[in-house]
Motif scaffolding. Structure first.
Motif, PDB file in Angstrom:
ATOM      1  N   LYS A  14       4.979   3.142   2.654  1.00 57.13           N
ATOM      2  CA  LYS A  14       3.773   3.176   1.809  1.00 57.13           C
ATOM      3  C   LYS A  14       2.888   4.361   2.221  1.00 57.13           C
ATOM      4  O   LYS A  14       2.375   5.095   1.373  1.00 57.13           O
ATOM      5  N   ILE A  18       2.075   7.873   0.080  1.00 56.04           N
ATOM      6  CA  ILE A  18       0.767   8.366  -0.397  1.00 56.04           C
ATOM      7  C   ILE A  18       0.449   9.725   0.213  1.00 56.04           C
ATOM      8  O   ILE A  18      -0.118  10.597  -0.449  1.00 56.04           O
ATOM      9  N   LEU A  70      -3.543   2.651   3.265  1.00 57.46           N
ATOM     10  CA  LEU A  70      -3.500   3.132   1.873  1.00 57.46           C
ATOM     11  C   LEU A  70      -4.914   3.228   1.304  1.00 57.46           C
ATOM     12  O   LEU A  70      -5.285   4.203   0.653  1.00 57.46           O
ATOM     13  N   ALA A  74      -6.627   6.673   0.086  1.00 57.62           N
ATOM     14  CA  ALA A  74      -6.800   6.809  -1.364  1.00 57.62           C
ATOM     15  C   ALA A  74      -8.259   6.955  -1.770  1.00 57.62           C
ATOM     16  O   ALA A  74      -8.546   7.329  -2.912  1.00 57.62           O
ATOM     17  N   THR A  77      -9.728   9.451  -4.424  1.00 55.59           N
ATOM     18  CA  THR A  77      -8.604  10.053  -5.153  1.00 55.59           C
ATOM     19  C   THR A  77      -8.327   9.214  -6.405  1.00 55.59           C
ATOM     20  O   THR A  77      -8.797   8.074  -6.516  1.00 55.59           O
ATOM     21  N   PHE A  79      -5.925   7.532  -7.030  1.00 58.83           N
ATOM     22  CA  PHE A  79      -5.097   6.354  -6.726  1.00 58.83           C
ATOM     23  C   PHE A  79      -5.928   5.107  -6.414  1.00 58.83           C
ATOM     24  O   PHE A  79      -5.369   4.037  -6.167  1.00 58.83           O
ATOM     25  N   THR A 156      -1.807   3.344  -9.077  1.00 59.69           N
ATOM     26  CA  THR A 156      -2.759   3.209  -7.969  1.00 59.69           C
ATOM     27  C   THR A 156      -2.019   2.785  -6.691  1.00 59.69           C
ATOM     28  O   THR A 156      -0.809   2.550  -6.702  1.00 59.69           O
ATOM     29  N   ILE A 157      -2.800   2.600  -5.635  1.00 60.20           N
ATOM     30  CA  ILE A 157      -2.197   2.135  -4.373  1.00 60.20           C
ATOM     31  C   ILE A 157      -1.654   0.709  -4.486  1.00 60.20           C
ATOM     32  O   ILE A 157      -0.852   0.305  -3.645  1.00 60.20           O
ATOM     33  N   ILE A 160       1.872   1.486  -5.133  1.00 64.37           N
ATOM     34  CA  ILE A 160       2.550   1.973  -3.916  1.00 64.37           C
ATOM     35  C   ILE A 160       2.880   0.798  -3.000  1.00 64.37           C
ATOM     36  O   ILE A 160       3.998   0.675  -2.488  1.00 64.37           O
ATOM     37  N   TYR A 195       6.517  12.421  -5.618  1.00 66.52           N
ATOM     38  CA  TYR A 195       7.230  11.246  -5.081  1.00 66.52           C
ATOM     39  C   TYR A 195       8.277  11.666  -4.035  1.00 66.52           C
ATOM     40  O   TYR A 195       8.967  12.670  -4.202  1.00 66.52           O
TER      41      TYR A 195
END
Ligand SMILES: N[C@@H](CCC(=O)N[C@@H](CS)C(=O)NCC(=O)O)C(=O)O
Length: 203
Positions: A14, A18, A70, A74, A77, A79, A156-157, A160, A195
């Motif tokens: 994870k 990110i 995470l 994030a 951002t 995410f 979004t996270i 993830i 990715y």
């Protein structure tokens, strides 16, 4: 920034994912959980819970727990939405991941991929965990049949967090063919710019 991690860990992935999506550089410190390298006095001084992933900031502050990491990375951002309700929905799915998903799906994968001797007791435990894991996949499939991602109509996270162990669930003996919305979502996640696969380590 330094990431303590075991390359085979979905929780660690994870964080690796990110960091790759954000294009952020970091030092990578691989630890072998099979050799109890997270239980040494040195590592326990950094994370008394004895688990990876662990993020060490340049000023020495330490942050364990994949979903907290995470959330930290994030912040600010795309995410992690700013709107309070959308933000809370992201957290909703991350808590779901830690309570209903990861303990069932990741644990069985660990047993099967780390050479753990599957005694009759563990085989029974694996079946119970698979039932819980399939229930979680059912909840995810129903939700994803209504939208492209888990929260805020955006990647979004939460995605993830849930992607990390869902995309390798087959390694724990899970069959995802009955969860078409989940498998379509897996493809949407792996199509995100920047990715990297679970096998990509460090930067
Ligand atoms: N809730 C934690 C779970 C972390 C965790 O279970 N890490 C495992 C690897 S995936 C670990 O470090 N195991 C080694 C040990 O327990 O000694 C998170 O999300 O970061």
């Amino acid at each position: 920034m330094r990431l303590y991690d075991d390359p085979c860990s979905g929780n660690g992935y994870k964080v690796r994912l990110i960091l790759a999506l954000l294009g952020r550089a970091y030092d990578y410190v691989p630890l072998d959980i099979d050799k109890a390298e997270t239980r040494t006095p040195g590592f326990l001084a950094k994370n008394p819970n004895g688990r990876i992933p662990l993020l060490e900031l340049d000023d020495g502050r330490l942050l364990p727990e994949s979903n907290a990491i995470l959330h930290y990375l994030a912040d600010g951002t795309p995410f992690l939405p700013v709107d309070p309700f959308a933000h809370a929905q992201v957290l909703q799915w991350m808590f779901f991941e830690q309570y209903s998903h990861e303990p069932n799906i990741a644990t069985v994968r660990f047993w099967l991929t780390h050479g753990v001797e599957m005694t009759p007791w563990l085989l029974e435990a694996a079946e119970r965990k698979r039932a819980g894991g399939y229930a979680a996949l059912g909840v995810m499939d129903a939700h994803l049949s209504q939208g492209r991602f888990f929260a805020a109509d955006a990647f979004t996270i939460a995605d993830i967090a849930l992607y990390a162990y869902t995309h390798v669930a087959h390694e724990g003996g899970y069959d995802l063919s009955g969860y078409p919305a989940v498998t379509a979502w897996l493809d949407r996640v792996s199509a995100q710019p920047g990715y990297v696969p679970i096998t990509a380590v460090g930067r």
